[in-house]
Write an enzyme that holds these catalytic residues in place. Structure first.
Site, PDB file in Angstrom:
ATOM      1  N   ASP A  68       0.818  -1.207   0.000  1.00 29.99           N
ATOM      2  CA  ASP A  68       0.000   0.000   0.000  1.00 29.99           C
ATOM      3  C   ASP A  68       0.854   1.260   0.000  1.00 29.99           C
ATOM      4  O   ASP A  68       0.466   2.284  -0.574  1.00 29.99           O
ATOM      5  CB  ASP A  68      -0.925   0.000   1.215  1.00 29.99           C
ATOM      6  CG  ASP A  68      -2.129  -0.921   1.026  1.00 29.99           C
ATOM      7  OD1 ASP A  68      -2.308  -1.431  -0.103  1.00 29.99           O
ATOM      8  OD2 ASP A  68      -2.876  -1.128   1.997  1.00 29.99           O
ATOM      9  N   GLY A  69       2.026   1.203   0.638  1.00 30.80           N
ATOM     10  CA  GLY A  69       2.915   2.359   0.651  1.00 30.80           C
ATOM     11  C   GLY A  69       3.374   2.731  -0.748  1.00 30.80           C
ATOM     12  O   GLY A  69       3.427   3.919  -1.105  1.00 30.80           O
ATOM     13  N   THR A 183      -9.386   3.386   6.662  1.00 26.65           N
ATOM     14  CA  THR A 183      -8.944   2.038   7.047  1.00 26.65           C
ATOM     15  C   THR A 183      -7.456   2.012   7.377  1.00 26.65           C
ATOM     16  O   THR A 183      -6.879   0.942   7.525  1.00 26.65           O
ATOM     17  CB  THR A 183      -9.233   1.037   5.912  1.00 26.65           C
ATOM     18  OG1 THR A 183      -8.687   1.532   4.690  1.00 26.65           O
ATOM     19  CG2 THR A 183     -10.726   0.824   5.748  1.00 26.65           C
ATOM     20  N   TYR A 185      -4.439   4.773   9.436  1.00 28.20           N
ATOM     21  CA  TYR A 185      -4.099   5.270  10.773  1.00 28.20           C
ATOM     22  C   TYR A 185      -5.357   5.674  11.545  1.00 28.20           C
ATOM     23  O   TYR A 185      -5.467   5.458  12.755  1.00 28.20           O
ATOM     24  CB  TYR A 185      -3.152   6.452  10.634  1.00 28.20           C
ATOM     25  CG  TYR A 185      -2.396   6.848  11.885  1.00 28.20           C
ATOM     26  CD1 TYR A 185      -2.542   6.161  13.092  1.00 28.20           C
ATOM     27  CD2 TYR A 185      -1.509   7.930  11.859  1.00 28.20           C
ATOM     28  CE1 TYR A 185      -1.837   6.527  14.223  1.00 28.20           C
ATOM     29  CE2 TYR A 185      -0.796   8.301  12.979  1.00 28.20           C
ATOM     30  CZ  TYR A 185      -0.970   7.616  14.163  1.00 28.20           C
ATOM     31  OH  TYR A 185      -0.271   7.996  15.279  1.00 28.20           O
ATOM     32  N   LEU A 187      -8.276   4.326  11.517  1.00 28.28           N
ATOM     33  CA  LEU A 187      -8.870   3.124  12.106  1.00 28.28           C
ATOM     34  C   LEU A 187      -8.138   2.729  13.377  1.00 28.28           C
ATOM     35  O   LEU A 187      -8.759   2.396  14.398  1.00 28.28           O
ATOM     36  CB  LEU A 187      -8.834   1.984  11.088  1.00 28.28           C
ATOM     37  CG  LEU A 187      -9.356   0.629  11.559  1.00 28.28           C
ATOM     38  CD1 LEU A 187     -10.833   0.710  11.914  1.00 28.28           C
ATOM     39  CD2 LEU A 187      -9.123  -0.438  10.497  1.00 28.28           C
ATOM     40  N   SER A 188      -6.802   2.764  13.348  1.00 27.41           N
ATOM     41  CA  SER A 188      -6.004   2.407  14.524  1.00 27.41           C
ATOM     42  C   SER A 188      -6.244   3.365  15.687  1.00 27.41           C
ATOM     43  O   SER A 188      -6.101   2.987  16.850  1.00 27.41           O
ATOM     44  CB  SER A 188      -4.513   2.399  14.158  1.00 27.41           C
ATOM     45  OG  SER A 188      -4.245   1.449  13.155  1.00 27.41           O
TER      46      SER A 188
END
Length: 285
Positions: A68-69, A183, A185, A187-188
């Site tokens: 994803d990065g 979905t 950071y 989300l975390s």
């Protein structure tokens, strides 16, 4: 589609090998495929980016191979070209990169036979106003995060919406996110999950010093201003701002950042009509 440009995460040897496979597979079927040249950098910090001007004019689609990065990197680098982007996941979760290695050949077949559709994703732009008058601008597909830097401390933030004061936070940081970034950071940090085809701005505090904290969901036609104040020292190293967790600039007491939706969008290539709910279940288990 007949012509492709491949971006690859150079730090992953198996991703580089996969890029060669993709190139050979497409060329064996009479298509053009260009590989990003290894070692190209257009950033003073030495990170590898894609120089959009190096993409040939005949390219119709960009394929990003990594995690994803890598896909976030690519989305920001090529946004000015308007080219659609397909991600092949060579990482772990791969929530944004739709294609897994086991499905690469089927995905390529769908591309060259035009069995796909395009999904647009909202992006945001942040403008940093330094106390000495200088400005810094960048864009993000996932989120813009303003947080403390260095030794453990909390920072005071004042939040304004369209220049109207909203609230203050004493926290480790603030996340301003798009639906795509919900979905990540956000989300975390306890924020909600939002369908990526929505157009909203999410504001989430990171470890706030309060008993009650909720994500604030705002319409996409407002601007959010975050002011560094109070506990932050008047020095360049007291806080920082990060665009998609990548491009990072130091901030100090008195600095502000204004964030708003940008007209620029990321165009993701989608190869099936799997629902958001199904994808959420499969990726986040």
């Amino acid at each position: 589609m007949n012509s492709f440009f491949v971006i690859v995460n150079e730090l992953k040897e198996f991703a580089k090998n996969q890029s060669v496979f993709v190139k050979n597979y497409l060329e064996d079927r009479g298509k053009m495929c260009y590989l990003q040249r290894y070692g190209e950098t257009v950033d003073s910090k030495g990170k590898t980016y894609t120089d959009a001007s190096s993409i040939p004019d005949d390219v119709e689609c960009v394929i990003a191979i990594g995690g994803d990065g890598t896909l976030l990197h690519a989305s920001r680098d090529i946004v000015g070209t308007g080219l659609p982007l397909l991600g092949i996941n060579m990482g772990t979760l791969g929530y944004l990169a739709e294609i897994e290695v086991s499905n690469v050949t089927d995905a390529l077949d769908r591309l060259i036979t035009n069995r796909y559709f395009i999904e647009d994703r909202m992006m945001i732009r942040g403008t940093v106003y330094k106390s000495e008058g200088s400005q810094i601008k960048d864009i993000a597909l996932n989120d813009i995060v303003i947080s403390r830097r260095g030794r453990l401390r909390v920072v005071d933030f004042n939040i304004y919406v369209d220049d109207t004061f909203l609230c203050s936070y004493r926290a480790d940081g603030i996340i301003i996110s798009t639906p795509t970034g919900s979905t990540g950071y956000t989300l975390s940090a306890g924020g909600p999950i939002v369908s990526p085809d929505a157009s909203l701005i999410l504001l989430t505090a990171i470890a706030p010093h309060t008993l009650v904290s909720r994500t604030i969901v705002l319409p996409d036609n407002v601007s959010v201003t975050v002011e560094i104040c109070g506990n932050a020292e008047p020095s360049e190293g007291s806080a920082e701002i990060a665009f998609d967790g990548d491009v990072i600039f130091g901030m100090a007491c008195g600095d502000k950042v204004t964030i708003a939706k940008t007209e620029q969008k990321t165009h993701f290539v989608k190869l099936n009509h799997t629902s958001f709910v199904t994808n959420l279940r499969n990726k986040l288990r």
